[in-house]
Design a protein around this motif. Structure first.
Motif, PDB file in Angstrom:
ATOM      1  N   HIS A 256       0.826  -1.200   0.000  1.00 31.20           N
ATOM      2  CA  HIS A 256       0.000   0.000   0.000  1.00 31.20           C
ATOM      3  C   HIS A 256       0.860   1.249   0.000  1.00 31.20           C
ATOM      4  O   HIS A 256       2.080   1.182   0.159  1.00 31.20           O
ATOM      5  CB  HIS A 256      -0.948  -0.006   1.204  1.00 31.20           C
ATOM      6  N   ASN A 265      -4.148   0.936  -2.424  1.00 37.98           N
ATOM      7  CA  ASN A 265      -3.487  -0.332  -2.717  1.00 37.98           C
ATOM      8  C   ASN A 265      -2.597  -0.158  -3.945  1.00 37.98           C
ATOM      9  O   ASN A 265      -2.976   0.502  -4.907  1.00 37.98           O
ATOM     10  CB  ASN A 265      -4.542  -1.413  -2.967  1.00 37.98           C
ATOM     11  N   SER A 334      -9.526   0.404  -4.643  1.00 35.80           N
ATOM     12  CA  SER A 334      -8.852   0.104  -3.373  1.00 35.80           C
ATOM     13  C   SER A 334      -8.219   1.360  -2.774  1.00 35.80           C
ATOM     14  O   SER A 334      -7.002   1.475  -2.654  1.00 35.80           O
ATOM     15  CB  SER A 334      -7.786  -0.969  -3.602  1.00 35.80           C
TER      16      SER A 334
END
Length: 530
Positions: A256, A265, A334
């Motif tokens: 990350h 992410n 994400s």
């Protein structure tokens, strides 16, 4: 300045008829089976084996030392230098070799879910199953994004090309070389797919700090109230397992970045350890492994083709790669806000660290720089039993810059967002490896839930006399005696001796961080040798 991946040689190769671009999952699976690269499991996942190399090979990893990297990279045993001429010669040899392959496969995608910071990249592979791996691990572009995709980094994977160390400047037949000048990762001699994923992580660890973004070797998830948690830790400490929580949505399992806008992410998939995997203990991971997934070095039962996750005959580092959408409760895209809590994970094979402790800001910096765990069998070539290791920032093998660069950024962000930090031991209790037992996953989950729900932020604590850690005296769902390692040992004197030995290892390792403040240095174990 022209770069080698812009020259006609690579472009000509990519334009050949035997090079397949952006194949779908079904087409790649057909290729894998036709080429005898893998086998289908009973649920439709692809199973492949990697031969001699069943883990990363850090001694075979190099960064090209040139006018771009000379003053930025922390050179040494982790970031081994290789000169530009040697790299370019090997690059051309590999391309010449690949020209004669029957088929090649190309995937174009991104690293980084946040469009403001993402890296357009492509992966050229000799194996179809490596291309499926790349397709599932990186971020897959929409059709409109593919039309505008302008590759900024190329990974070339040629596992059947064996280097000659005397001629090619390598340490063995295998090599993983990164050139930031030419924007190329060159991989050969190893079939372990993890090298593809981790090489791009190393690239992002180099590029993102320039943009005021902290790259992190951690998993991440988000609670119902929008609270974000990060889980740092080396391979085998439980990042993937503990972030795959039915009560929280998964952001990602391994890589990350923390930008001025929050967390995102770097990947589009998960790369989970499969050793002793079961539906009862890890239902999300177990259920994610079906058609489109890749099982690496997992032994199949001969008749049913069902995976035997308890079989370690090939390696203990068995793996499953699958896209994030194989898990139900994920965050798409994400991206999330700033972290409310950070969990440092360690699998302590000595059995002396507490299962959970609350860290001060200075202790957080000390343990982030230390990055202690016990390296478990199979995660790297040659590791056959647990051994103590210190990996700065919980990811030293992937950090081109000095650890201080990442640690300073983390410290600033902890201060800015008032983030709680905990150290969680997922290793042994009641004795060292071989004598004690691995801490129950159910206990670890209970401790982490308590930490993330704020139940431990103001709880009564006991200060460990050796490590100086603040141990909660009570945690819901966990027997009180489990929280205190010394009480779980049959021989307290043996615990004291083991704790003293580990404390000395912490001190010896931390001596190299001469730039750390006195407050941070004093935040480590309180035991000092004379």
């Amino acid at each position: 300045m022209s770069t080698i991946n812009q020259l006609s040689e690579l472009n000509l190769l990519l334009s050949q008829d035997h090079v397949h671009h952006q194949l779908s999952v079904p087409h790649l699976v057909e290729k894998i089976l036709y080429r005898n690269e893998g086998t289908l499991t009973e649920r439709g996942a692809v199973q492949a084996t990697t031969g001699t190399y069943t883990g990363r090979s850090p001694k075979d990893k190099f960064i090209v030392r040139d006018d771009v990297t000379e003053d930025k990279v922390e050179w040494g045993a982790v970031n081994q230098p290789i000169d530009d001429d040697t790299f370019v010669k090997l690059y051309h040899k590999v391309l010449d070799y690949l020209k004669d392959r029957r088929e090649l496969f190309v995937f174009k995608g991104f690293a980084g879910a946040d469009e403001r910071y993402r890296l357009p990249m492509q992966v050229l592979t000799e194996f179809a199953w490596h291309n499926l791996f790349a397709r599932q691990m990186f971020i897959r572009p929409e059709a409109s994004e593919l039309e505008e995709h302008d590759t900024e980094f190329t990974v070339i994977s040629a596992p059947t090309f064996k280097a000659d160390p005397d001629v090619d400047g390598t340490n063995s037949e295998a090599f993983i070389m990164v050139s930031f000048k030419h924007r190329v990762v060159l991989i050969g001699g190893t079939e372990y797919a993890g090298e593809i994923k981790k090489s791009i992580f190393s690239v992002m660890n180099y590029l993102l700090p320039e943009k005021n973004v902290l790259p992190m070797h951690c998993s991440a998830n988000i609670g119902k109230e929008g609270d974000v948690a990060l889980f740092f830790g080396l391979s085998g400490t439980g990042k993937t397992t503990l972030s795959a929580d039915p009560q929280r949505r998964l952001i990602g399992d391994d890589e990350h970045a923390w930008s001025p806008y929050g967390v995102f992410n770097i990947e589009g998939g998960c790369y989970a350890k499969c050793i002793n995997l079961s539906k009862e203990k890890e239902p999300q991971i177990y259920d994610a492994i079906h058609f489109g997934s890749v099982l690496e070095n997992v032994v199949l039962q001969p008749d049913s083709h069902a995976p035997d996750y308890d079989d370690t005959s090939l390696t203990e580092n068995t793996r499953a790669a699958y896209p994030l959408d194989h898990i139900d409760n994920t965050v798409q895209p994400s991206i999330a806000g700033h972290p409310n809590a950070i969990i440092f994970l360690t699998a302590d094979a000595t059995g002396v660290l507490p299962p959970i402790s609350r860290l001060t800001k200075e202790q957080a910096m000390y343990h982030f720089l230390s990055g202690y765990t016990s390296k478990l069998a199979g995660t790297e070539r040659g590791i056959t039993k647990p051994e103590a290791t210190f990996s700065a920032c919980f990811g030293s093998p992937f950090l081109p810059l000095a650890p201080s660069a990442y640690a300073e950024m983390l410290g600033e962000k902890i201060d800015q967002f008032n983030t709680d930090v905990f150290l969680v031991n997922t290793g042994w209790s009641g004795g060292a490896y071989g004598e004690g037992e691995r801490i129950k996953l159910s206990y670890t989950r209970s401790m982490i839930h308590a930490a993330l729900e704020g139940e431990l932020s103001s709880a009564e604590t006991y200060k460990d006399p050796v490590f100086g850690l603040h141990i909660p005296t009570h945690c819901p769902g966990v027997p009180d005696e489990v929280l205190f390692p010394r009480k779980t040992w049959n021989n307290p004197a043996a615990y004291d001796e083991s704790a003293k030995e580990l404390a000395e290892k912490f001190h010896a390792n931390f001596k190299k961080f001469t730039y750390a403040s006195d407050k941070i240095k004093q935040a480590g174990p309180t035991h000092h040798t004379n």
